[in-house]
Design an enzyme around this catalytic site. Sequence first.
Site, mmCIF file in Angstrom:
data_model
loop_
_atom_site.group_PDB
_atom_site.id
_atom_site.type_symbol
_atom_site.label_atom_id
_atom_site.label_comp_id
_atom_site.label_asym_id
_atom_site.label_seq_id
_atom_site.Cartn_x
_atom_site.Cartn_y
_atom_site.Cartn_z
ATOM 1 N N ASP A 253 -21.600 24.142 -14.621
ATOM 2 C CA ASP A 253 -23.058 24.368 -14.380
ATOM 3 C C ASP A 253 -23.695 23.242 -13.562
ATOM 4 O OD1 ASP A 253 -25.832 24.627 -14.883
ATOM 5 O OD2 ASP A 253 -25.374 26.491 -15.715
ATOM 6 N N THR A 320 -20.259 30.965 -17.106
ATOM 7 C CA THR A 320 -18.987 31.663 -17.587
ATOM 8 C C THR A 320 -18.776 33.196 -17.258
ATOM 9 O OG1 THR A 320 -19.935 32.253 -19.617
ATOM 10 C CG2 THR A 320 -18.874 30.118 -19.558
ATOM 11 N N LYS A 354 -15.978 40.466 -21.650
ATOM 12 C CA LYS A 354 -16.465 41.086 -20.314
ATOM 13 C C LYS A 354 -16.997 39.615 -19.314
ATOM 14 C CE LYS A 354 -19.549 43.340 -22.715
ATOM 15 N NZ LYS A 354 -20.657 43.838 -23.292
#
Length: 713
Positions: A253, A320, A354
Amino acid sequence: AADGHPALFSAEEGLRMAAWQLLLLAAYELRAGSLLTNAQRRAGLRHLQTGGPARRSSTIAMVASVPKHDKPSSSAPLELVAALKLAVDDRRRVDELVTCFDYSGSVEVDGRQYVGQGAVKRFFHALFLDANVHDLTLLGGDEASMAKGDLYLLLETGAGPRQLLLRPVFTGGLVASLSLRETVVPPGAAPLFSPALQSAPDSSTGPDGPAWETFDGRVRQRIWRRTDLFAAGNTFLKDTLELSTGRIILIVDATVWALYGPKMDAWAASVDLILDAVVAPGNEDQKTMETFCFLLDELKRVDPLRRSEPVLAVGGGVLTDTTGFACACWRRGVPWCRLPTTLLGMVDASVGIKVAINYHRKNGVGHFFSPLHTFVDSSFLGTLPLPEIRSGVGEIMKAALVHDVRLWELMQEHGPRLIRERFMDSVEADAVIKISVDAMLQCIGPDLWEEALLRPMDFGHSFSRTLEADERFQLRHGEAVAIDCVFSSLLAEQKGILPSQQADALLALYARLGLPCSIAGITAETYKRARDEIVVHRDGLLRAPLPAGIGSCNYVDDISDAEIERAFERLQDFMRANPEARAGLFLALRAPILGISVSPISGARASISGVRLPPFPTPSSPVPAPTLTQYITVRQPPQSGAIPGSPPPRYCCSDCGVRPRLLTITPVHSPPPPRYYRRCCGIRPSRSTRRAPTEGPLRSRPPPPPPPPQKKN
């Protein structure tokens, strides 16, 4: 005997069958077989889906909760059969059948074992579909068999009747294991049971091993709790990732890189690694197809070895998610790991598999792709701004309300202090993070692919998807979940599921913690629209989890307009008395500079680590030229009017000529952002103004050469 088939039971057995049928009819027609939810593991209560439309337009009645017990109820076998018959009549109701099983409950057939709620759902769905089961009848059996808990079922299939023996083992009212065997096999008939994947998660870990593990049928994810992983000389990451090439690939990030980049460089040198870092944006409005394509380009550039160089994603949940999806798509999947740096990422996203990006809707394009490892390192929380901490608390309170009353008690006693301390350096903070991850693991660990649609961790996500996607509100994910949890709890109060005393205590605690309970501009019509939109995501049924007392939940399929209006009026009364519980402070530090406060008053200044930032622009001072580095985002309010003392919105630069949604002001001296990032408003620039991969200001590419002159005839 009927329809030419041989008799399967005698007249005496038929009398016993008739008695059992009467009991089954009562359980089925009244739906009094309390279909147990995932929350019973902790709460020990029985819940039942209420108000749900079934194929026969029947209504499932809610039964009263019973005290916690260790011995299974005498009606548990009938409840299991009632759930089986409900699933046969309407296959969408296989999810209700799955809730009769423990989280790690199993089905054993012909030596094969199906472990976990996801595998159990796959088994029954395949059984009912492949065999074309259209009716189910409970046979009596003999008294000795019934005393042992044996159940004899007659299935009406497309190939004729088939008789099964079910032998369930109950633990606390839930099915811990279920053995199935076909007792009468018609000559020449095909096997009734089709093989499926066996998936049994292994939770055995030593004292130095991972704190948790998940298994999705293909990848075993190990979740580690460690502190200060980038301390000089700490080889844990290098050893755990089994890096044998001398290189570590990080997708970081931009905020985290601005704060910890030098530390990461020094750490890599101390453990003899070459650090190949890709700096990517991590804000929700940049969870886009453009960022995804940028990551694919960067994966092509760093070109990781397919198995020996797993990519490590370091950042919040947006980073992520996007990185995981890029890794899932690049070369049909390259191994990846993640290190969440936000509280929300640690307690919510550290278990699931996910991955997605926003495209036409929130998480519109994505997949299920498990990382090899997840590292929970709370040392990153010290630089997280308090609004981001509270966003993570919104997810913690979700688990507290519907799954684990211990979280509720901890947050009620220590919550305000833990938020001020940013969940660092205290026993209570470690306990809250651990119990939160435990709750996620218990609820979704056995069903990582989300095949069972009745999930308690969907609490807080019935309305929040619409709120988060609405550009008027500009909510963080945890803020939207907090508002959803409050409104869902008030709906539970209107339905008589949640006592009013607990609803009052919930509102008071949210106000003490500084969590948003509503936001300016929201109306009852907003919640009605959100209710209608979530049905598509849940296969045509609402399946809304609601708190049934602190620490447990019920599921409902019907929320009426009148109930929404009454709950909204109740919320409005609370907000008039507690205006500080309203979200919508339009000044927000979205990430790159963490842990500082900025005043919106004209001419105010901010500092971090001794670096002074220029004053905010006023009508008498020009807008400072932005740089290609860190930035502070000042949100424009969704309604008309500006923040008192703040400058009016203006154009960022002459390149775009569009009034930006976010005004960006950035200090200097930090690594450049990734390509395709527009310095003024964050909108993807046209092809002629994309940032060159080298450092330096944005500059337009030279125009293409003119086409050659056409030859005249």
